[in-house]
Design an enzyme around this catalytic site. Structure first.
Site, PDB file in Angstrom:
ATOM      1  CG  ASP A 310      -2.138   0.936   0.970  1.00 12.07           C
ATOM      2  OD1 ASP A 310      -2.076   1.764   0.030  1.00 12.07           O
ATOM      3  OD2 ASP A 310      -3.133   0.830   1.711  1.00 12.07           O
TER       4      ASP A 310
HETATM    5  C1  BGC Z   1      -4.865   3.281  -0.355  1.00  9.26           C
HETATM    6  C2  BGC Z   1      -4.862   2.189  -1.392  1.00  9.26           C
HETATM    7  C3  BGC Z   1      -4.677   2.789  -2.756  1.00  9.26           C
HETATM    8  C4  BGC Z   1      -3.401   3.607  -2.770  1.00  9.26           C
HETATM    9  C5  BGC Z   1      -3.121   4.253  -4.103  1.00  9.26           C
HETATM   10  C6  BGC Z   1      -3.676   4.206  -0.482  1.00  9.26           C
HETATM   11  O1  BGC Z   1      -3.842   5.332   0.311  1.00  9.26           O
HETATM   12  O2  BGC Z   1      -4.882   2.717   0.928  1.00  9.26           O
HETATM   13  O3  BGC Z   1      -6.069   1.468  -1.334  1.00  9.26           O
HETATM   14  O4  BGC Z   1      -4.659   1.786  -3.727  1.00  9.26           O
HETATM   15  O5  BGC Z   1      -3.529   4.654  -1.815  1.00  9.26           O
HETATM   16  O6  BGC Z   1      -4.020   5.269  -4.373  1.00  9.26           O
END
Ligand code: BGC
Length: 839
Positions: A310
């Site tokens: 993540d």
């Molecule tokens: C989120 C993810 C997401 C990523 C990219 C993160 O803040 O938890 O679910 O895919 O950002 O946008």
């Protein structure tokens, strides 16, 4: 230090017509933000050449070879620097969702034709300029349909691909432990069986479009934290129990039975990548968690894709490399060349470990054909926007849940209707959640737009609800009032209360508004654009309630079709609606939620959602699985047919479902299993969903539905043994319309624990109501002979223990048991009585 880049308001929804671009940011280092503000080049500008052009002599380009072998061949050609470069992503700005960027990119290597991989969010639609904003995953879960999940994923997969991406950061499958979780709308509800069903369908659907799924957020990422939402900011910031610092302390049984099955379902479906979460699980960060990554994911489940972070979730280079993180997609700092070189030089990480990560990435790229095609061009002019708008509307209707329909107020008779008062702050909005699932929708059809299109401007009286008295007066003067109210949810921060009114910025008391309108107009229908379960203190005051969830860009059309009965509201609740906040499984003890000193103890164990309500005898406002139809259904004749010995299943279930009304509609019969507790310490919920199937039936139509009961359906995770077990005892198989509207049951004894309650087991088994004759084969012999212990020799067969022996034993025992099974009319488990209004 990190600061947050400005991005769109989380749940700002566009009124009717085309949308304007909205941007999203993520936590980024200050220096990165400065660069972002002065402008960053789009990442997708470079030409995309075929990695294996015709006539190439690169041996790994031979597509007749196994992906594993091809990865071996390519790995052997890479220098150490090249290998290391493949471990970190390079797109810093794409998470803002701008046109022509990607949420993430990997490094390509031109020298060897290794293509750059492009990544996009997410579970509700692409975030790269505009896209189709699909119904929220909670809405999708309400369909109880893997086919709906495939269609949902098909739209997102197509758009993501036509925007030049290889991987989508979806599905998001964390289980709903508390509806306060700010990302509740992004997940599939509170039940692992349902969530797994939808997850598998979604992965199948998206990967059929040639896009690699990335199931997230692995694992036990069930809260964002109590924190602040800065007005106008696109994402909240958790402070207490924050996802980025929290340690979820959870026992292995709870993890395996509740929080991991959806991930496992994705892996079994062949998902290509797994996104590890921000939080810690039992002390270690998820992206450096040996148990989660090495033992369970790559060990037990045999996952052969790659694990990526993540955004910003990697913390420690050595631990991540050693414990199973393959790709630090953003910002790529923890796996930067300097950091990885230093880890190698320290001797704490070996080159073999780096090779294994690179091999996984390459193998996945080969397996998904990235070397065998020209990279997808970023050409979203090829997206069929109209078609996708229509699919979004159809799915939103399928996910809409009719919670209450007193006196058959719905569907409304369009021709007999004079004026309709459309009231509420969400009447001219499509609600969505903030963060990485906030989509810059191509267009939106709001409830107001759809109702005006349908009835004409003069028949729709609109009040925004800011003046409750004026709204009540308009309602009283109309033939019917439709009040549309929504809640506020965002990534990064939890809701402060499970209500419609929590965290609203406009000062409108939505609950009071509903009550005021209901008092003025007896024919009031409440429509909730809420991301998850909310309190409904006014539910007895209104005859009609529809749960629309965050319905996606064509939600207004879906609502109009349901209101006027063009379609049956197909949805059933994937999560329990509580009567009061105190009734939630995590209420009352801050150690459980939001945690103390950044530790949340999952002391409720497996008792979350309806398992908690059932085990503690708490009446819900609306139970899991509940949802009415415009027609009526009867469920009957639940039978359990034992599987032949040696088969992979325990038994075949079958039952009859009939449409007893006069309209076509979709029934969603549900089968729950109550497992016996193997010992005093292993608490078993009264029932757990094991099968559900939407069945569309014409008036008068009857269908016999069959489903397999697998050993997994009877198993619990035995922590002492470190394995799944089938315990001896009595298994209750219940059939119903919801978890609290059960109509039929069969008791399935395993071993002889239910002997006292079963007919004498001597000679040929007597005919038993509800149990079909066993299938031919050894299981039938056992059943027919009715041996006490359920084995041909009369010796007890072990019901516990892993491996094939246990399975065979369970099958044989179930075979014997089913022939002696008991069934009866099901009593309702608690005081909640299902509304059974006829239309
Ligand atoms: C989120 C993810 C997401 C990523 C990219 C993160 O803040 O938890 O679910 O895919 O950002 O946008």
């Amino acid at each position: 230090m990190t600061i947050r880049a400005a991005r769109c308001h989380p749940s700002a929804s566009q009124p009717d017509g085309p949308s304007v671009h909205r941007r999203r940011g993520v936590a980024v280092p200050a220096v990165v933000l400065v660069i972002a503000l002065v402008g960053a080049p789009p990442a997708s500008a470079e030409a995309r050449a075929h990695p294996c052009p015709p006539g190439t002599d690169r041996p790994w380009c031979d597509d007749a070879l196994d992906p594993h072998r091809r990865a071996d061949l390519l790995l052997a050609e890479l220098t150490t620097d090249e290998k290391i470069s493949l471990l970190g992503g390079e797109e810093l700005f794409g998470a803002a969702g701008g046109e022509g960027t990607h949420t993430g990119t990997s490094h390509g290597i031109d020298r060897l034709g290794i293509p750059t991989m492009y990544f996009s969010d997410g579970p509700v639609g692409p975030r790269q300029g505009q896209g189709t904003q699909m119904p929220s995953p909670m809405s999708l879960a309400s369909t109880f349909s893997a086919d709906a999940a495939r269609r949902h994923a098909g739209v997102i997969g197509t758009e993501v691909r036509l925007k030049g991406n290889d991987v989508v950061f979806a599905p998001a499958v964390n289980l709903m432990r508390t509806p306060l979780n700010g990302r509740t709308f992004e997940y599939f509800g509170e039940d692992p069986t349902l969530s797994s069903l939808i997850t598998a369908g979604w992965v199948r659907g998206v990967q059929a479009e040639g896009v690699i799924g990335s199931v997230k957020h692995y694992a036990v990422n069930n809260q964002e934290g109590v924190g602040v939402a800065i007005p106008g900011a696109p994402i909240g910031v958790g402070v207490i129990g924050s996802r980025v610092t929290l340690d979820a302390q959870v026992d292995e049984r709870t993890m395996r039975e509740m929080y991991l099955p959806s991930f496992r379902a994705a892996v079994e479906e062949g998902v290509g990548t797994v996104m590890c979460a921000y939080n810690r699980v039992n002390s270690d960060y998820a992206c450096e968690n040996e148990v989660l990554l090495q033992q369970i994911l790559k060990g037990d489940w045999g996952f052969d894709g790659f694990v990526l972070t993540d955004y910003g979730a990697a913390k420690n280079t050595v631990d991540s490399l050693n414990q199973g993180l393959d790709l630090d997609i953003w910002p790529g700092v923890v796996y930067s060349p300097t950091a990885v070189q230093a880890a190698l030089a320290s001797g704490l990480v070996t080159m073999e470990t780096v090779d294994e990560h690179v091999h996984r990435i390459l193998r996945t790229m080969f397996a998904f054909g990235l070397f065998d095609r020209v990279p997808y061009p970023d050409d979203d002019t090829r997206i069929d926007i109209d078609l996708h708008h229509e699919v979004a509307g159809q799915l939103a209707a399928e996910g809409t849940v009719l919670l209450r329909n007193d006196g058959g107020i719905l569907p409304l008779d369009e021709s007999a209707l004079g004026t309709l008062a459309l009231i509420g702050p969400e009447a001219n909005l499509i609600k969505d959640g903030g963060g990485s699932s906030a989509i810059d929708a191509y267009r939106t059809t709001t409830p107001l737009r759809a109702l005006v299109d349908r009835l004409g401007k003069d028949r729709v009286v609109v009040r925004d609800g800011s003046d409750a008295e004026a709204a009540a007066a308009a309602a009283a003067a109309a033939d019917v009032a439709v009040v549309v109210v929504g809640d506020n949810m965002t990534e990064g921060k939890d809701k402060t209360a499970p209500t419609l009114d929590a965290d609203q910025l406009d000062g409108i008391d939505r609950d009071a508004l509903v009550s005021a309108v209901a008092a003025a107009q007896p024919r009031t229908v409440v429509v909730m654009q809420a991301g998850g379960p909310v309190l409904t203190p006014w539910r007895e005051q209104v005859p009609g309630i529809l749960q629309l969830w965050y319905p996606g860009q064509n939600g207004g059309t879906a609502l109009a079709r349901v209101l006027f009965g063009d379609v049956d509201p197909g949805g059933r609740l994937p999560a329990t609606f509580p009567v009061a906040a105190e009734d939630l499984p995590t209420a009352g003890d801050p150690r459980q939620y939001p945690g103390v000193a950044e530790i949340a103890v999952y002391s409720e164990g497996v008792l979350i959602g309806y398992r908690h309500f059932d085990a503690n005898g708490i009446d819900p406002a609306f139970p899991f699985g509940h949802g009415l139809s415009y027609t009526t259904f009867e469920l009957d004749d639940l039978r359990v047919r034992p599987a032949p010995a040696g088969s992979d299943t325990i038994a075949t279930l079958s039952y009859t479902v009939s449409n007893t009304g006069d309209r076509t509609g979709t029934a969603v019969p549900q089968v729950y299993v109550g497992l016996p507790a193997p010992d005093a310490d292993t608490i078993q919920p009264p029932r757990q969903l094991r099968h559900a199937a939407p069945v569309e039936l014409a008036p008068g139509q009857t269908r016999r539905v069959t489903a397999e009961l697998a050993p997994d359906d009877l198993s619990y995770y035995d922590m002492a043994a470190g394995d799944w077990r089938v315990a001896p005892g009595c298994y209750t198989i219940e059939l119903g319309h919801s978890s609290r509207d059960l109509v039929d049951e069969v008791i399935l004894p395993v071993e002889d624990e239910c002997a006292a309650a079963t007919p004498p087991a001597r000679g040929p088994a007597p005919p038993v109501e509800g149990a079909e004759p066993p299938a031919p084969g050894p299981a039938a012999d056992v059943a027919g002979s009715g041996g006490d212990a359920g084995s041909p020799s009369g010796a007890p067969l072990p019901a516990t223990g892993g491996g094939g022996g246990a399975l065979a034993g369970a099958v044989l025992l179930a075979g014997a048991a089913a022939a002696r099974g008991m069934r009866g009319r099901r009593r309702q488990p608690c005081g909640w009585s299902p509304p059974r209004e006829s239309p």
